[in-house]
Design a protein around this motif. Structure first.
Motif, PDB file in Angstrom:
ATOM      1  N   GLU A  13       9.842 -16.854  32.517  1.00 57.16           N
ATOM      2  CA  GLU A  13       9.755 -15.668  31.663  1.00 57.16           C
ATOM      3  C   GLU A  13      10.970 -14.760  31.852  1.00 57.16           C
ATOM      4  N   GLN A  48       4.796  -6.631  34.400  1.00 61.09           N
ATOM      5  CA  GLN A  48       3.446  -6.997  34.820  1.00 61.09           C
ATOM      6  C   GLN A  48       3.419  -8.348  35.534  1.00 61.09           C
ATOM      7  N   SER A  49       4.590  -8.882  35.819  1.00 56.28           N
ATOM      8  CA  SER A  49       4.670 -10.246  36.355  1.00 56.28           C
ATOM      9  C   SER A  49       4.177 -10.369  37.795  1.00 56.28           C
ATOM     10  N   PHE A 101       9.152  -5.168  24.366  1.00 48.62           N
ATOM     11  CA  PHE A 101       8.332  -6.345  24.650  1.00 48.62           C
ATOM     12  C   PHE A 101       8.620  -6.878  26.057  1.00 48.62           C
ATOM     13  N   PHE A 115       5.777 -16.726  22.716  1.00 49.75           N
ATOM     14  CA  PHE A 115       5.628 -15.270  22.678  1.00 49.75           C
ATOM     15  C   PHE A 115       5.940 -14.734  21.273  1.00 49.75           C
ATOM     16  N   LYS A 129      12.133 -17.695  23.652  1.00 50.58           N
ATOM     17  CA  LYS A 129      10.944 -16.877  23.410  1.00 50.58           C
ATOM     18  C   LYS A 129       9.959 -17.623  22.517  1.00 50.58           C
ATOM     19  N   GLU A 184       7.266  -4.586  28.894  1.00 44.80           N
ATOM     20  CA  GLU A 184       5.822  -4.703  29.075  1.00 44.80           C
ATOM     21  C   GLU A 184       5.455  -6.033  29.731  1.00 44.80           C
ATOM     22  N   LYS A 185       6.115  -7.110  29.299  1.00 47.76           N
ATOM     23  CA  LYS A 185       5.798  -8.449  29.792  1.00 47.76           C
ATOM     24  C   LYS A 185       6.234  -8.640  31.249  1.00 47.76           C
ATOM     25  N   CYS A 186       7.500  -8.348  31.526  1.00 46.78           N
ATOM     26  CA  CYS A 186       8.061  -8.659  32.848  1.00 46.78           C
ATOM     27  C   CYS A 186       7.602  -7.698  33.937  1.00 46.78           C
TER      28      CYS A 186
END
Length: 352
Positions: A306, A208-209, A201, A352, A347, A204-206
């Motif tokens: 984040e 794309q920051s 998770f 999230f 989180k 994928e999240k970070c």
């Protein structure tokens, strides 16, 4: 990049229970003119990874030599060649101490005047502006070396940590302690499969920051920043995790350390106003301009918010490994539980 100075290597191993004896032998070699029978020493207890002792002789305290002995099995998760290379790079830039010599399980290096930051001084505007500016200056460096990867180190390093995370403890005493704390442990440190899901998770999240990849310290806890009030300056030390990484991670990781290490108090995590004041100073130094737009500060604030999740997860995994291997007197299992607990709380708060 210009050729870096390479210091001498001494073929000696210092045992963890004979640090003073071993350090004395190192000093005899690199400072043969010092009076061996008059050496004074001081053990530094702040660190929870390595053992550190300083040696000097009467009336020459400022010439102290620091001897750092690497912690047991820390080579599992620390690239010591990279660490030494980072110190050479940053010393050449004028940002940190010099190395006098390396030995088989440690290094001898320069003593720098200053006090390590505390949960109070790190919040002092006259201090934190120095930290923000120095971090920005470090992030502006672009060292190039054939062995230096310029992609974010955080993913490969976290994956390595996960591969070393113990499923149980080989040491009976540690196993008993784990059982004693089993309920708390299972409530905060989830099963390995869950940690793996959380890592996926985060990646994928970070990733794309959009946070820039910079030359980052990655471990700016309070004990790794020296403040010299007389010179009104700060110096970063301990570059075991220094590598190219996301800008927002380095800042978030530092903010997470406002709470302290021995007895973390997460009510001390910097509030939005303090973070934004800090970030504005940072961006002014990083972009070399006083014209920083409010939306730029807001954008970095959101990214940092984040990346704090990744900082908690990263050091939670680290602490689990240390709980199995380290000989340092510190409750790494409890520390891991606190970091993961804070991870899941934040989180949830972020939705999230």
């Amino acid at each position: 990049m210009d050729t870096l100075h390479v210091e001498p290597h001494i073929d000696i191993i210092i045992e963890e229970d004979e640090v003073i004896k071993g350090a004395t032998e190192i000093v005899k070699i690199i400072r043969p003119s010092w009076p061996a029978d008059q050496l004074l020493f001081k053990e530094f207890k702040d660190g929870i990874t390595n053992k550190l002792v300083g040696l000097w002789y009467p009336d020459h305290y400022n010439e102290m030599i620091l001897i750092r002995v690497y912690g047991h099995k820390t080579d599992l998760f620390i690239d010591r060649k990279a660490e030494i290379r980072n110190i050479r790079i940053l010393n050449k830039a004028g940002y940190t101490h010099s190395i006098y010599a390396t030995f088989n399980n440690g290094l001898a290096y320069e003593f720098i005047e200053g006090e390590t930051l505390t949960i109070k001084t790190v919040r002092n505007p006259s201090v934190y502006q120095l930290v923000a500016k120095r971090m920005a200056q470090m992030h502006r460096l672009k060292p190039i070396h054939p062995e230096m990867c310029q992609k974010p180190f955080i993913w490969s390093k976290t994956e390595a940590f996960l591969s070393f995370v113990p499923k149980d403890f080989s040491n009976r005493e540690k196993q008993i302690k784990k059982c004693f704390n089993l309920y708390r442990f299972e409530k905060t440190v989830k099963p390995f499969a869950v940690l793996k899901e959380e890592y996926n998770f985060l990646k994928e999240k970070c990733s794309q920051s959009g946070s820039p990849v910079v030359y980052a310290h990655n471990d700016l806890l309070l004990g790794n920043i020296l403040y010299d009030e007389k010179k009104n300056s700060v110096t970063f030390i301990d570059f075991e995790y220094t590598a190219y990484n996301y800008q927002a991670f380095d800042i978030a990781n530092h903010f997470a350390e406002f709470v302290g290490t021995d007895h973390p108090d997460y009510s001390l995590y910097p509030d939005k106003n303090l973070q934004k004041a800090w970030l504005k100073i940072y961006l002014e130094a990083y972009n070399k301009t006083d014209n920083i737009m409010e939306e730029d500060v807001d954008q970095l604030y959101r990214e940092v918010d984040e990346f704090v999740l990744l900082a908690h997860f990263f050091w939670g995994c680290w602490a689990l490994i240390q709980s199995e291997h380290s000989h340092i007197d510190f409750d790494f299992l409890e520390y891991a539980a606190m970091r993961f607990d804070e991870y899941f709380k934040r989180k949830s708060k972020l939705g999230f």
